[in-house]
Design a protein around this motif. Structure first.
Motif, PDB file in Angstrom:
ATOM      1  N   ASP A   1       0.860  -1.170   0.000  1.00  0.00           N
ATOM      2  CA  ASP A   1       0.000   0.000   0.000  1.00  0.00           C
ATOM      3  C   ASP A   1       0.908   1.236   0.000  1.00  0.00           C
ATOM      4  O   ASP A   1       2.083   1.150   0.370  1.00  0.00           O
ATOM      5  N   VAL A   2       0.368   2.384  -0.371  1.00  0.00           N
ATOM      6  CA  VAL A   2       1.188   3.589  -0.509  1.00  0.00           C
ATOM      7  C   VAL A   2       0.890   4.626   0.567  1.00  0.00           C
ATOM      8  O   VAL A   2       1.736   4.951   1.390  1.00  0.00           O
ATOM      9  N   ASN A   3      -0.328   5.169   0.578  1.00  0.00           N
ATOM     10  CA  ASN A   3      -0.667   6.257   1.491  1.00  0.00           C
ATOM     11  C   ASN A   3      -0.728   5.754   2.935  1.00  0.00           C
ATOM     12  O   ASN A   3      -1.433   4.803   3.238  1.00  0.00           O
ATOM     13  N   GLU A   4       0.014   6.367   3.797  1.00  0.00           N
ATOM     14  CA  GLU A   4       0.209   6.031   5.210  1.00  0.00           C
ATOM     15  C   GLU A   4       1.179   4.864   5.405  1.00  0.00           C
ATOM     16  O   GLU A   4       1.941   4.861   6.361  1.00  0.00           O
ATOM     17  N   THR A   5       1.177   3.878   4.514  1.00  0.00           N
ATOM     18  CA  THR A   5       2.097   2.755   4.669  1.00  0.00           C
ATOM     19  C   THR A   5       3.521   3.160   4.307  1.00  0.00           C
ATOM     20  O   THR A   5       4.457   2.943   5.081  1.00  0.00           O
ATOM     21  N   LEU A   6       3.711   3.755   3.135  1.00  0.00           N
ATOM     22  CA  LEU A   6       5.022   4.216   2.687  1.00  0.00           C
ATOM     23  C   LEU A   6       5.180   5.727   2.795  1.00  0.00           C
ATOM     24  O   LEU A   6       6.286   6.216   3.041  1.00  0.00           O
ATOM     25  N   LEU A   7       4.101   6.469   2.590  1.00  0.00           N
ATOM     26  CA  LEU A   7       4.155   7.927   2.610  1.00  0.00           C
ATOM     27  C   LEU A   7       3.499   8.459   3.885  1.00  0.00           C
ATOM     28  O   LEU A   7       2.469   7.949   4.331  1.00  0.00           O
ATOM     29  N   ASP A   8       4.085   9.494   4.438  1.00  0.00           N
ATOM     30  CA  ASP A   8       3.690  10.000   5.746  1.00  0.00           C
ATOM     31  C   ASP A   8       2.630  11.096   5.617  1.00  0.00           C
ATOM     32  O   ASP A   8       2.934  12.230   5.231  1.00  0.00           O
ATOM     33  N   THR A   9       1.398  10.758   5.959  1.00  0.00           N
ATOM     34  CA  THR A   9       0.307  11.727   5.861  1.00  0.00           C
ATOM     35  C   THR A   9       0.399  12.821   6.920  1.00  0.00           C
ATOM     36  O   THR A   9      -0.322  13.820   6.835  1.00  0.00           O
ATOM     37  N   ALA A  10       1.287  12.674   7.902  1.00  0.00           N
ATOM     38  CA  ALA A  10       1.475  13.734   8.892  1.00  0.00           C
ATOM     39  C   ALA A  10       1.951  15.029   8.239  1.00  0.00           C
ATOM     40  O   ALA A  10       1.801  16.114   8.820  1.00  0.00           O
ATOM     41  N   ALA A  11       2.497  14.921   7.024  1.00  0.00           N
ATOM     42  CA  ALA A  11       2.921  16.122   6.300  1.00  0.00           C
ATOM     43  C   ALA A  11       1.745  17.037   5.978  1.00  0.00           C
ATOM     44  O   ALA A  11       1.940  18.216   5.676  1.00  0.00           O
TER      45      ALA A  11
ATOM     46  N   GLU B   1      -2.104 -16.354  -3.418  1.00  0.00           N
ATOM     47  CA  GLU B   1      -1.403 -17.033  -2.322  1.00  0.00           C
ATOM     48  C   GLU B   1       0.116 -16.871  -2.409  1.00  0.00           C
ATOM     49  O   GLU B   1       0.817 -17.053  -1.407  1.00  0.00           O
ATOM     50  N   ALA B   2       0.615 -16.509  -3.594  1.00  0.00           N
ATOM     51  CA  ALA B   2       2.057 -16.323  -3.774  1.00  0.00           C
ATOM     52  C   ALA B   2       2.512 -14.930  -3.371  1.00  0.00           C
ATOM     53  O   ALA B   2       3.712 -14.635  -3.422  1.00  0.00           O
ATOM     54  N   MET B   3       1.585 -14.064  -2.959  1.00  0.00           N
ATOM     55  CA  MET B   3       1.908 -12.671  -2.695  1.00  0.00           C
ATOM     56  C   MET B   3       1.720 -12.329  -1.214  1.00  0.00           C
ATOM     57  O   MET B   3       0.933 -12.974  -0.511  1.00  0.00           O
ATOM     58  N   VAL B   4       2.441 -11.305  -0.776  1.00  0.00           N
ATOM     59  CA  VAL B   4       2.314 -10.767   0.580  1.00  0.00           C
ATOM     60  C   VAL B   4       1.904  -9.310   0.482  1.00  0.00           C
ATOM     61  O   VAL B   4       2.598  -8.505  -0.161  1.00  0.00           O
ATOM     62  N   MET B   5       0.781  -8.965   1.099  1.00  0.00           N
ATOM     63  CA  MET B   5       0.311  -7.580   1.126  1.00  0.00           C
ATOM     64  C   MET B   5       0.848  -6.883   2.360  1.00  0.00           C
ATOM     65  O   MET B   5       0.723  -7.382   3.485  1.00  0.00           O
ATOM     66  N   VAL B   6       1.463  -5.708   2.162  1.00  0.00           N
ATOM     67  CA  VAL B   6       2.061  -4.933   3.246  1.00  0.00           C
ATOM     68  C   VAL B   6       1.285  -3.627   3.374  1.00  0.00           C
ATOM     69  O   VAL B   6       1.178  -2.867   2.406  1.00  0.00           O
ATOM     70  N   ALA B   7       0.743  -3.358   4.558  1.00  0.00           N
ATOM     71  CA  ALA B   7      -0.074  -2.157   4.725  1.00  0.00           C
ATOM     72  C   ALA B   7      -0.121  -1.727   6.181  1.00  0.00           C
ATOM     73  O   ALA B   7       0.161  -2.506   7.090  1.00  0.00           O
ATOM     74  N   ALA B   8      -0.525  -0.477   6.376  1.00  0.00           N
ATOM     75  CA  ALA B   8      -0.711   0.074   7.714  1.00  0.00           C
ATOM     76  C   ALA B   8      -2.183   0.091   8.111  1.00  0.00           C
ATOM     77  O   ALA B   8      -2.540   0.684   9.125  1.00  0.00           O
ATOM     78  N   HIS B   9      -3.032  -0.546   7.294  1.00  0.00           N
ATOM     79  CA  HIS B   9      -4.478  -0.512   7.533  1.00  0.00           C
ATOM     80  C   HIS B   9      -5.027  -1.925   7.675  1.00  0.00           C
ATOM     81  O   HIS B   9      -4.810  -2.774   6.791  1.00  0.00           O
ATOM     82  N   GLY B  10      -5.772  -2.137   8.744  1.00  0.00           N
ATOM     83  CA  GLY B  10      -6.382  -3.445   8.932  1.00  0.00           C
ATOM     84  C   GLY B  10      -7.349  -3.807   7.828  1.00  0.00           C
ATOM     85  O   GLY B  10      -7.378  -4.954   7.369  1.00  0.00           O
TER      86      GLY B  10
END
Length: 236
Positions: free
Chosen positions: A21-31, A178-187
């Motif tokens: 994921d991009v927003n909040e996961t990799l990029l900082d929305t605190a900006a 099943e071959a992929m891993v999803m990485v995120a900051a959101h449940g």
């Protein structure tokens, strides 16, 4: 924390298909906080705006009416303004869009992605942002070059956590979910990915949490992206 040292505890069983994921996961929305301070007198309204935005795109999914992410972001800001009695002008809406496009990377993002790239893993960005916006966001944050593909929900006109975006990411590489891993900051993002068969990795960005009673989601968790990726890579 670097995690690309040679050895059996870090090498896993081979390259991994990682979806970020991009927003909040990799990029900082605190900006965006200075904007919300200017409009509402408190930075806390930024989190409230994002919750309204999530509600807006999930409603779009439910009623079957896809609209561009930027338009939903503006709508959420107008809703927030109406809720708190603050007048939102078109210039404010544009300032928000510009702010989202210019968000910086989280401090741990470059090291984590560079390590994964060096190891030869396949890195895919999968975002609710529009395709052109996502390309711009990741490029200006210095992250675009680490990705093998930058994918947007635009191609399926369904926002995450609907199943279509995750399946489209798998189809892009002709692999099973099943071959992929999803990485995120959101449940909600990880629950959507797990529902189609992906394994999941939760990075606990400030203010983010998952229900501790959930037994299957996420597969891995950490508050540091490099440490989280070390867990994923070790498992293979």
């Amino acid at each position: 924390m670097a995690f690309y040292t040679e050895g059996p505890t870090t090498q896993g069983r081979g390259p991994v298909h990682l979806v970020f994921d991009v927003n909040e996961t990799l990029l900082d929305t605190a900006a965006l906080d200075p904007l919300f301070m200017r409009w509402f007198g408190t930075e806390a309204r930024r989190g409230e705006w994002f919750l309204i935005l999530q509600e807006t795109w999930m409603t779009a999914n439910l009623v079957g009416h896809f609209a561009p992410f930027a338009e939903l972001a503006k709508s959420a800001l107008r809703q927030l303004g109406a809720k708190h009695g603050v007048s939102i002008a078109p210039a404010d809406e544009q300032a928000l869009v510009d702010g989202v496009l210019g968000m910086p990377a989280h401090a741990d993002a470059v090291e984590a992605l560079a390590g994964l790239r060096q190891q030869g893993h396949t890195l895919t960005a999968l975002t609710n942002s529009a395709s052109a916006a996502a390309q711009h966001q990741l490029a200006q944050a210095g992250l675009a070059a680490y990705f093998d593909a930058i994918l947007s929900v635009d191609q399926v006109e369904r926002y995450k956590p609907a199943p279509e975006p995750y399946r489209a990411a798998a189809a892009h590489w002709s692999v099973a979910p099943e071959a992929m891993v999803m990485v995120a900051a959101h449940g909600w993002d990880l629950i959507g990915a797990q529902a189609v068969g992906m394994r999941t990795a939760f990075v606990a960005r400030p203010g983010k949490a998952m229900d501790p009673a959930l037994e299957q989601v996420p597969t891995w968790r950490s508050d540091d992206l490099s440490q989280l990726m070390a867990q994923v890579v070790a498992a293979g």
